[in-house]
Write an enzyme that holds these catalytic residues in place. Sequence first.
Site, PDB file in Angstrom:
ATOM      1  N   ASP A 116       0.815  -1.224   0.000  1.00 24.28           N
ATOM      2  CA  ASP A 116       0.000   0.000   0.000  1.00 24.28           C
ATOM      3  C   ASP A 116       0.851   1.278   0.000  1.00 24.28           C
ATOM      4  OD1 ASP A 116      -2.358   1.412  -0.006  1.00 24.28           O
ATOM      5  OD2 ASP A 116      -2.619   1.350   2.164  1.00 24.28           O
ATOM      6  N   GLY A 117       0.308   2.324  -0.591  1.00 26.82           N
ATOM      7  CA  GLY A 117       0.958   3.634  -0.554  1.00 26.82           C
ATOM      8  C   GLY A 117       1.482   4.103  -1.898  1.00 26.82           C
TER       9      GLY A 117
ATOM     10  N   TRP B 212       2.678   8.016  -2.811  1.00 25.38           N
ATOM     11  CA  TRP B 212       4.076   8.165  -3.223  1.00 25.38           C
ATOM     12  C   TRP B 212       4.141   9.009  -4.494  1.00 25.38           C
ATOM     13  CZ3 TRP B 212       6.876   6.927  -7.591  1.00 25.38           C
ATOM     14  CH2 TRP B 212       8.281   6.891  -7.460  1.00 25.38           C
TER      15      TRP B 212
ATOM     16  N   SER C 275      -7.519  -5.594  -4.735  1.00 28.65           N
ATOM     17  CA  SER C 275      -8.583  -6.143  -3.892  1.00 28.65           C
ATOM     18  C   SER C 275      -9.918  -6.170  -4.625  1.00 28.65           C
ATOM     19  CB  SER C 275      -8.711  -5.307  -2.608  1.00 28.65           C
ATOM     20  OG  SER C 275      -9.386  -4.092  -2.880  1.00 28.65           O
TER      21      SER C 275
ATOM     22  N   ASN D 134     -10.989  -2.689  -5.108  1.00 26.58           N
ATOM     23  CA  ASN D 134     -10.204  -1.751  -5.912  1.00 26.58           C
ATOM     24  C   ASN D 134     -10.821  -1.430  -7.278  1.00 26.58           C
ATOM     25  OD1 ASN D 134      -7.021  -2.903  -4.550  1.00 26.58           O
ATOM     26  ND2 ASN D 134      -8.170  -1.065  -4.012  1.00 26.58           N
TER      27      ASN D 134
ATOM     28  N   ARG E 129      -4.973  -1.128   9.221  1.00 29.08           N
ATOM     29  CA  ARG E 129      -6.135  -2.001   8.993  1.00 29.08           C
ATOM     30  C   ARG E 129      -5.753  -3.103   8.007  1.00 29.08           C
ATOM     31  NH1 ARG E 129      -7.764   3.121   6.983  1.00 29.08           N
ATOM     32  NH2 ARG E 129      -7.290   3.324   4.766  1.00 29.08           N
ATOM     33  N   LEU E 130      -6.629  -4.106   7.927  1.00 33.37           N
ATOM     34  CA  LEU E 130      -6.368  -5.257   7.053  1.00 33.37           C
ATOM     35  C   LEU E 130      -6.953  -5.082   5.660  1.00 33.37           C
ATOM     36  CD1 LEU E 130      -6.852  -8.475   9.223  1.00 33.37           C
ATOM     37  CD2 LEU E 130      -4.834  -7.827   7.927  1.00 33.37           C
TER      38      LEU E 130
HETATM   39  C1  IPE Z   1      -5.455  -2.584   0.147  1.00 32.46           C
HETATM   40  O1  IPE Z   1      -5.142  -1.259  -0.034  1.00 32.46           O
HETATM   41  C2  IPE Z   1      -5.404  -3.325  -1.143  1.00 32.46           C
HETATM   42  C3  IPE Z   1      -4.090  -3.439  -1.771  1.00 32.46           C
HETATM   43  C4  IPE Z   1      -2.972  -2.983  -1.314  1.00 32.46           C
HETATM   44  C5  IPE Z   1      -4.067  -4.156  -3.003  1.00 32.46           C
HETATM   45  P1  IPE Z   1      -6.259  -0.124  -0.272  1.00 32.46           P
HETATM   46  O2  IPE Z   1      -5.526   1.119  -0.507  1.00 32.46           O
HETATM   47  O3  IPE Z   1      -7.213  -0.587  -1.309  1.00 32.46           O
HETATM   48  O4  IPE Z   1      -7.014  -0.136   1.131  1.00 32.46           O
HETATM   49  P2  IPE Z   1      -7.804   1.013   1.855  1.00 32.46           P
HETATM   50  O5  IPE Z   1      -8.781   1.573   0.874  1.00 32.46           O
HETATM   51  O6  IPE Z   1      -6.814   2.024   2.311  1.00 32.46           O
HETATM   52  O7  IPE Z   1      -8.448   0.324   3.022  1.00 32.46           O
HETATM   53  C1  IPE Z   2      -1.689   0.146  -3.238  1.00 30.82           C
HETATM   54  O1  IPE Z   2      -1.434   1.507  -3.305  1.00 30.82           O
HETATM   55  C2  IPE Z   2      -1.965  -0.462  -4.575  1.00 30.82           C
HETATM   56  C3  IPE Z   2      -3.365  -0.867  -4.768  1.00 30.82           C
HETATM   57  C4  IPE Z   2      -4.320  -0.790  -3.889  1.00 30.82           C
HETATM   58  C5  IPE Z   2      -3.721  -1.406  -6.071  1.00 30.82           C
HETATM   59  P1  IPE Z   2      -2.611   2.567  -3.346  1.00 30.82           P
HETATM   60  O2  IPE Z   2      -2.954   2.816  -4.762  1.00 30.82           O
HETATM   61  O3  IPE Z   2      -3.742   2.147  -2.471  1.00 30.82           O
HETATM   62  O4  IPE Z   2      -1.885   3.833  -2.741  1.00 30.82           O
HETATM   63  P2  IPE Z   2      -2.505   4.891  -1.750  1.00 30.82           P
HETATM   64  O5  IPE Z   2      -2.998   4.133  -0.543  1.00 30.82           O
HETATM   65  O6  IPE Z   2      -3.629   5.563  -2.479  1.00 30.82           O
HETATM   66  O7  IPE Z   2      -1.388   5.802  -1.418  1.00 30.82           O
HETATM   67 MG    MG Z   3      -4.087   2.430  -0.518  1.00 28.28          MG
END
Ligand code: IPE
Ligand code: IPE
Ligand code: MG
Length: 250
Positions: free
Chosen positions: A27-28, A32, A72, A75, A203-204
């Site tokens: 995540d992130g 970034w 997910s 997503n 969180r999970l």
């Molecule tokens: C969890 O991250 C799913 C993945 C990293 C693939 P999200 O960015 O989708 O989760 P939330 O929305 O912060 O809970």
């Molecule tokens: C995780 O990074 C990748 C996926 C969920 C596909 P994010 O896209 O959720 O990055 P943030 O949380 O918005 O920074």
């Molecule tokens: Mg995210």
Amino acid sequence: MANEFSGKQAGQVDKSRLPRHIAIIMDGNGRWATRRGLPRTAGHKAGAETFRKIATYCKDLGIQYLTVYAFSTENWKRSETEVGAIMTLLKKYLLEAIDSMERDSIRLKFFGDMTPISPELRALAHETDEITEHLDRRDFQANICLNYGGRDEILRAVRRFAADCAAGTRKPEKLDDVAFSGYLDSAGIPDPELIIRPSGELRLSNFLLWQCAYSEFYFTDALWPDFDEAEIDRAIVAYQNRDRRFGGVK
Ligand code: IPE
Ligand code: IPE
Ligand code: MG
């Protein structure tokens, strides 16, 4: 956010007590990219590079299973551009994997419901499955969670179990946790001892809901594209310093 090792040296990983299975919520990526004035998709590209680096490091360290949350069931709410960019990166990774997994002895599995995934990606995943079948079960295995949700995984397992009961091959009263685990995407794989979530979220987000029953959690503020080998070391050292009691008393 503070964790057991913020501001301190990671200490040494004890290679004789490694977790067999590490799971990571990658995540992130979006934050970034946004912080650099780049489109979110640039974050996913950088995140894919981090995955390559971390998978290689885990394999070299002697971790047997690495499960990563790539996309997910929730997503799909994101823009078509972003979802498309993630799928394109996955395709690129699968094409590379098809060329290199046998040489590098890397097994690859997908967790998640593949039915809404494009036929092209599914065909590539089928190819990596076939290569995986020919590799040694003791080789390093990366599990990629794609269109994965912990609740969806449990529901799919329950549906299959119910169908087996209706067909007379299973009995409801005989179901125990070992038998149920056999219906999950992670069938045959030990539960992750360690689950890592970067990006400061605590969180999970629907990840490995059944398998995480006794996992140790490690949270860090680092955004996934900035995540590196030292972060994995810190997470493993933290795990090795935990007192895992499994409900018992020592
Ligand atoms: C969890 O991250 C799913 C993945 C990293 C693939 P999200 O960015 O989708 O989760 P939330 O929305 O912060 O809970
Ligand atoms: C995780 O990074 C990748 C996926 C969920 C596909 P994010 O896209 O959720 O990055 P943030 O949380 O918005 O920074
Ligand atoms: Mg995210």
